[in-house]
Motif scaffolding. Structure first.
Motif, mmCIF file in Angstrom:
data_model
loop_
_atom_site.group_PDB
_atom_site.id
_atom_site.type_symbol
_atom_site.label_atom_id
_atom_site.label_comp_id
_atom_site.label_asym_id
_atom_site.label_seq_id
_atom_site.Cartn_x
_atom_site.Cartn_y
_atom_site.Cartn_z
ATOM 1 N N ASN A 1 0.835 -1.200 0.000
ATOM 2 C CA ASN A 1 0.000 0.000 0.000
ATOM 3 C C ASN A 1 0.873 1.256 0.000
ATOM 4 O O ASN A 1 2.008 1.227 0.449
ATOM 5 C CB ASN A 1 -0.896 0.041 1.236
ATOM 6 N N ASN A 2 0.330 2.351 -0.468
ATOM 7 C CA ASN A 2 1.037 3.631 -0.378
ATOM 8 C C ASN A 2 1.054 4.087 1.072
ATOM 9 O O ASN A 2 0.049 3.984 1.767
ATOM 10 C CB ASN A 2 0.357 4.690 -1.249
ATOM 11 N N PRO A 3 2.187 4.619 1.553
ATOM 12 C CA PRO A 3 2.264 5.076 2.944
ATOM 13 C C PRO A 3 1.308 6.238 3.205
ATOM 14 O O PRO A 3 1.072 7.068 2.331
ATOM 15 C CB PRO A 3 3.712 5.553 3.093
ATOM 16 N N THR A 4 0.791 6.289 4.420
ATOM 17 C CA THR A 4 -0.081 7.382 4.831
ATOM 18 C C THR A 4 0.772 8.525 5.375
ATOM 19 O O THR A 4 1.963 8.364 5.645
ATOM 20 C CB THR A 4 -1.043 6.929 5.942
ATOM 21 N N THR A 5 0.158 9.659 5.575
ATOM 22 C CA THR A 5 0.842 10.814 6.163
ATOM 23 C C THR A 5 1.379 10.461 7.543
ATOM 24 O O THR A 5 2.489 10.842 7.903
ATOM 25 C CB THR A 5 -0.123 12.011 6.257
ATOM 26 N N VAL A 6 0.610 9.725 8.320
ATOM 27 C CA VAL A 6 1.037 9.324 9.664
ATOM 28 C C VAL A 6 2.271 8.425 9.579
ATOM 29 O O VAL A 6 3.224 8.585 10.349
ATOM 30 C CB VAL A 6 -0.110 8.606 10.412
ATOM 31 N N GLU A 7 2.288 7.503 8.630
ATOM 32 C CA GLU A 7 3.439 6.609 8.485
ATOM 33 C C GLU A 7 4.702 7.381 8.097
ATOM 34 O O GLU A 7 5.792 7.095 8.599
ATOM 35 C CB GLU A 7 3.122 5.502 7.477
ATOM 36 N N TYR A 8 4.557 8.366 7.241
ATOM 37 C CA TYR A 8 5.708 9.215 6.910
ATOM 38 C C TYR A 8 6.205 9.951 8.154
ATOM 39 O O TYR A 8 7.399 10.082 8.386
ATOM 40 C CB TYR A 8 5.345 10.233 5.828
ATOM 41 N N ARG A 9 5.272 10.441 8.967
ATOM 42 C CA ARG A 9 5.644 11.175 10.173
ATOM 43 C C ARG A 9 6.389 10.275 11.160
ATOM 44 O O ARG A 9 7.373 10.690 11.783
ATOM 45 C CB ARG A 9 4.404 11.779 10.831
ATOM 46 N N VAL A 10 5.963 9.032 11.268
ATOM 47 C CA VAL A 10 6.626 8.066 12.154
ATOM 48 C C VAL A 10 8.071 7.842 11.710
ATOM 49 O O VAL A 10 8.998 7.831 12.527
ATOM 50 C CB VAL A 10 5.851 6.733 12.195
#
Length: 86
Positions: A33-42
């Motif tokens: 899946n494409n990463p979410t904004t939250v996953e990028y922030r993590v």
């Protein structure tokens, strides 16, 4: 104790042990899946802590971890919902 890891990041991510992947997103297919904004922030937050993990080799979410061996590792730092350990 000497720990051997595969030679590349890809090999580490897709390594199987006793028929299981180490990372749940690989096991359940969410890695595609494409990463979410939250996953990028993590990821950004983990990078910001570079050098502060006291030689951590592992990370996990204690609320969702299913492998008990990880729970006996020494926790070096907590970032959000994740524990980093050695």
């Amino acid at each position: 104790m000497v720990i051997f890891f595969p030679n590349t990041i890809r090999e580490v991510i897709y390594e199987r042990s006793n028929g299981y992947y180490a990372f749940s997103p690989v096991q359940n297919g969410k890695i595609k899946n494409n990463p979410t904004t939250v996953e990028y922030r993590v990821v950004d937050e983990a990078v910001a802590y570079r050098g502060k993990g006291s030689r951590s080799l592992y990370f996990y979410n204690p609320k969702t971890a299913k492998s008990e061996w990880i729970l006996i590792k020494e926790v070096t730092v907590r970032i959000g919902n994740h524990s980093f350990a050695k």
